[in-house]
Design a protein around this motif. Sequence first.
Motif, PDB file in Angstrom:
ATOM      1  N   UNK A 119       0.822  -1.222   0.000  1.00 52.41           N
ATOM      2  CA  UNK A 119       0.000   0.000   0.000  1.00 52.41           C
ATOM      3  C   UNK A 119       0.854   1.269   0.000  1.00 52.41           C
ATOM      4  N   UNK A 120       2.090   1.171   0.531  1.00 59.18           N
ATOM      5  CA  UNK A 120       2.973   2.356   0.531  1.00 59.18           C
ATOM      6  C   UNK A 120       3.247   2.780  -0.907  1.00 59.18           C
ATOM      7  N   UNK A 121       3.251   1.795  -1.809  1.00 60.89           N
ATOM      8  CA  UNK A 121       3.471   2.096  -3.227  1.00 60.89           C
ATOM      9  C   UNK A 121       2.250   2.717  -3.886  1.00 60.89           C
ATOM     10  N   UNK A 122       1.072   2.520  -3.321  1.00 64.13           N
ATOM     11  CA  UNK A 122      -0.144   3.109  -3.902  1.00 64.13           C
ATOM     12  C   UNK A 122      -0.299   4.565  -3.448  1.00 64.13           C
ATOM     13  N   UNK A 123       0.233   4.901  -2.285  1.00 61.04           N
ATOM     14  CA  UNK A 123       0.211   6.272  -1.748  1.00 61.04           C
ATOM     15  C   UNK A 123      -1.207   6.819  -1.579  1.00 61.04           C
ATOM     16  N   UNK A 127      -8.839   8.647  -5.518  1.00 63.64           N
ATOM     17  CA  UNK A 127      -8.303   8.562  -4.166  1.00 63.64           C
ATOM     18  C   UNK A 127      -9.053   7.499  -3.377  1.00 63.64           C
ATOM     19  N   UNK A 128      -8.468   7.149  -2.283  1.00 57.56           N
ATOM     20  CA  UNK A 128      -9.019   6.152  -1.370  1.00 57.56           C
ATOM     21  C   UNK A 128     -10.515   6.389  -1.168  1.00 57.56           C
ATOM     22  N   UNK A 138      -0.528   4.005   6.838  1.00 60.02           N
ATOM     23  CA  UNK A 138       0.358   3.837   5.697  1.00 60.02           C
ATOM     24  C   UNK A 138       0.533   5.182   4.991  1.00 60.02           C
ATOM     25  N   UNK A 139       1.586   5.297   4.180  1.00 59.13           N
ATOM     26  CA  UNK A 139       1.849   6.569   3.502  1.00 59.13           C
ATOM     27  C   UNK A 139       0.684   6.963   2.595  1.00 59.13           C
TER      28      UNK A 139
END
Length: 604
Positions: free
Chosen positions: A55-59, A66-67, A297-298
């Motif tokens: 998930x850090x790669x999805x940002x 967006x989320x 997470x980021x």
Amino acid sequence: MTHFHLSQNVIYMKNIRLVFIYSVFMVSNVLNAQDLRTDWWTDARFGMFIHWGLYSGAEGMWKGEKHRHFNNYAEWIKYRNRISTEAYGKLAERFLWDDIDPEEWVILAKKAGMHYITITAKHHDGFALWDTQVGEYSFKQYDPESKDVIAELAAACKKHGIKLGFYYSHWVDWEHPFGWDHNRELSDDLSAEEFDQYWQEKVMPQLRELLTNYGEIAMLWFDMWIPHQETIVEEHQVRQVISLVRELQPDCLINSRLGLPVSDPDIDFETLGDNQLGAIYQTNPWQTPGTIAHSWGYNALENEWKSTNQLLQALINNVSLNGNFMLNIGPRADGSVPFESISRLKDMGQWLATNGEAIYQAGGIALRPTQHDWGKITYKSEGERKKLYLQVFNWPLDKILRVTGITATPKSAYLLADKLKTNLSFDQKGPFLHIDLPRIQPDPFVSVVVLEFGEDLNLDREVAAESSFGGVSLHARNLLSHKAEKVKADRVTPEHLLLKEAEVLEWKFYVDAPGEKQMSLSYANPGIKDIDFQLEIKGLETITKSLPPTGKVVVEPNQQFYAEEFVDTPLGKVNIPEPGYYTVLFQLKTRSRESLKLNWIWVE
Ligand code: GLC
């Protein structure tokens, strides 16, 4: 997500009862003998949480969107944005392995004054950060160039003397066909046998790997925010995990989010809800997992950064109630940590370098958690020597720090930041201690005054505390009788007591010099009739009065947003003949259908 633990209320009730049983309480007894296993963790008080994974790669974004939830926990993006396991796995390609260096996280934690790190070895997405032989969902399988971050982190922790723990999502697993996924609430298609298959072929062997291949593991941090009985997870399954942990690493701590309460002998500490700070004094080991931002997470779209002061006050608040604080960072897919996190951690580390004595191996005292309006108190006992650390969040304008409830006399008072321990003068009258502060606070965040005692503190847990600027407020939180209904504050209404019956409310307050005291009362009367009451200052005077209806107040102009009006009503002067303790008894004299809302009684 946002989890609150009911057990909190239960303990609260217990503590309230304690308050009335022991009015004078010996502090030497308040820190219970805790399980030896947990001692290092309790002493450490402050640790780092790391949420890092695919998930850090999805940002916090997926295909330009967006989320999909206002609670933008970036580590939930696979679930929220309905991403397939395969497509989500490809996020591994975004990771910059040449740049990723877990030792940097360890150094950051160390500089921040943290003593342990807990990393998300496997989060709800089911993806393993380490080189697992179990299943096919790990960095190694998606990118042969990747590193075993867990191995590197373990080595760096060892090198720098930081304890290491693993977050492991045991209940929720969005990758395994038989792991728990909240969307199954709609289909009810997962059998107990299937879930057990997931448990036996993924959870148990992966935990075995984590407990076997990475040296000493200080804790396993599980993440189920309701009792396991309310989930698909069965008791024998969590017990199986406990047996494995005890077999392989007997000293490894286990948190209550395994799905069992902290009262279970195999649960080492209680984990409160996300960012839920302590509100009551507890003697069992407990912690708050907290974030610097909102997401764990980021999240590139993050804009809710807490201030250093907020974070320090959160840590201090918890320590003052015998709790811990585990503060999260969410590094990016190149291993870098957002600047906002680094700067706050640096500031906290600097503060701890000066004031760590008041945090590490320190705990709290059993006064009311909201006793003082200027800050919190932490406590340490060193043999005969007892130390109180007055953590001043708000440096008083009149430079007098008012402490209420300690009747032993301090041997000395000084600023923790002052290496020379220059004595601060103080004046003690009964339970009131007035400390003269210098004009300038030594620390821009929180300044600490040390009080040293050669004997027990002798806490007076009943007396109402003095406010900053003087004066005593008698209200729901320092009431001695406790049948009256307490109504919590909301956005526009103060916390208050809802009085229907002729119940007698009782408070204890202290007056340090004879003379006249002004009294007033803040109330709301929502009815159409006056309500009569009687207020007795025991042995001195009785005031009776009628309280007319109060009506409403406009909260926001032109928006038809009204709230109950709470009116400050003068009660006149009372002559106090001599210093000492006084009792206030308050009772309604009118029987009416409407209740009186009593905010406070003020004595000054
Ligand atoms: C919650 C969330 C999770 C986060 C955790 C941290 O359980 O589901 O994303 O890891 O809280 O406390």
